[in-house]
Design a protein around this motif. Structure first.
Motif, short mmCIF file in Angstrom:
data_model
loop_
_atom_site.label_atom_id
_atom_site.label_comp_id
_atom_site.label_asym_id
_atom_site.label_seq_id
_atom_site.Cartn_x
_atom_site.Cartn_y
_atom_site.Cartn_z
N TYR A 229 1.01 -1.29 0.01
CA TYR A 229 -0.03 0.06 0.12
C TYR A 229 0.78 1.54 0.01
O TYR A 229 1.92 1.20 0.73
N TYR B 38 3.37 0.02 -15.25
CA TYR B 38 2.91 0.46 -13.72
C TYR B 38 1.60 1.12 -13.76
O TYR B 38 1.09 1.46 -12.65
N VAL C 286 7.43 -7.87 -10.78
CA VAL C 286 5.86 -7.29 -11.37
C VAL C 286 5.61 -8.23 -12.54
O VAL C 286 6.23 -8.22 -13.59
N SER D 163 2.74 -6.52 -6.33
CA SER D 163 1.50 -5.83 -6.87
C SER D 163 0.48 -6.94 -7.42
O SER D 163 -0.09 -6.70 -8.56
N TRP E 197 -1.95 -5.99 -4.57
CA TRP E 197 -2.21 -4.66 -4.69
C TRP E 197 -3.46 -4.38 -4.05
O TRP E 197 -4.21 -4.80 -4.23
N ASP F 173 -5.65 -0.74 -3.82
CA ASP F 173 -5.53 0.57 -4.48
C ASP F 173 -5.38 1.65 -3.29
O ASP F 173 -6.39 1.68 -2.49
#
Length: 286
Positions: free
Chosen positions: A7, A51, A204, A239, A261, A263
């Motif tokens: 986060y 990203y 990622v 993520s 992930w 938000d």
């Protein structure tokens, strides 16, 4: 496979301690916090499409200090591991950073994971005096200095960018162990560096391979080509999507940790709701 969350904490979102305690109560194993010190307004470097770019989200401009946040979280949780996801190590003094990590790990009874990365914003790094063309060897050498300070009573390291004359430094990490280190990012260059000197690649997921079914076998081949036993280099997912089917595919391929992930939000209530929504995937996993 362990399941954590990542986060971007800001001055507009949820309180990190409240968020971390809720994450722990939902059953998450770890909490990772990103790092950006500042953003030059020139914006010469575009936000990577991988990203979510090219538009730069405002939360990047408002992030709390990484180590301060993790220290407060560790002090108010019981079992939750705390990770840097990632520390932009080229921008830091490695001796001071080693002390920070070792102290936090010692005081938290061994709950720290050290994720490092090369970064993507050229002008941010240059403001810290980083030679962008040498960022890979800079991060490698600085991490080697840190690892020497963590593991050796009389620590030393000789590198191209960073070195350490024989030195004493305590505390060591909890119970004398080294802190597990992740190298974060995507692409073939980061993969190669992770294969050579990281404990694990904090990958990622590429847009073209969200389940990593092509990427993970490729990484293991690169590890073997680097002269390492493929089983000695772990894989964690940065993520990760809160999708049970995708997470099960990660688990089947031997991923050690998936960091989901959540938000970022402009209000504390919305940030906590986003965490609660993501937590529902835990009940769907075997």
């Amino acid at each position: 496979m362990e399941i954590g969350v990542v986060y971007f904490f800001t001055d507009r979102g949820p309180d990190p301690i409240e968020f971390a305690q809720a994450a722990e109560s939902y059953g998450f194993e770890s909490l990772f916090v990103p790092e950006h010190t500042h953003f030059p307004v020139s914006r010469r470097t575009e936000y990577p499409v991988a990203y979510g770019g090219p538009g730069l989200p405002e939360f990047y401009l408002r992030t709390y200090d990484q180590m301060t946040t993790l220290s407060m979280v560790a002090a108010r949780t019981e079992t939750l591991k705390v990770g840097t996801g990632v520390c932009l190590l080229a921008q830091h003094d490695p001796i001071a950073k080693a002390k920070q990590f070792a102290t936090l790990d010692h005081l938290s009874n061994g709950r720290v994971i050290c994720g490092v990365g090369f970064g993507w914003n050229v002008e941010e790094a240059e403001a810290h005096g980083v030679n962008w063309k040498k960022r890979y060897s800079t991060v490698r050498d600085k991490l080697k200095v840190m690892q020497a300070l963590w593991s050796q009573d009389e620590a030393s390291y000789s590198g191209d960018i960073a070195s350490l004359e024989p030195s004493w430094a305590w505390p060591k990490p909890f119970q004398g162990r080294e802190i597990r280190t992740y190298l974060g990012g995507a692409g073939p260059t980061t993969m190669r560096h992770a294969a050579q000197w990281a404990d694990a690649w904090y990958v990622v997921p590429p847009v073209a391979d969200p389940t990593l079914e092509d990427t993970i076998p490729q990484f293991r081949r690169v590890v073997e080509e680097a002269g390492r036993d493929p089983s000695s280099a772990g894989i964690a997912v940065a993520s990760a999507p809160p999708d049970a089917a995708v997470l099960e595919k990660y688990r089947a391929q031997g991923v050690e940790r998936a960091v989901l992930w959540v938000d970022p939000a402009d209000s504390p209530a919305e940030g906590m709701r986003n965490l609660e929504t993501v937590s529902k995937v835990l009940a769907q996993l075997g």
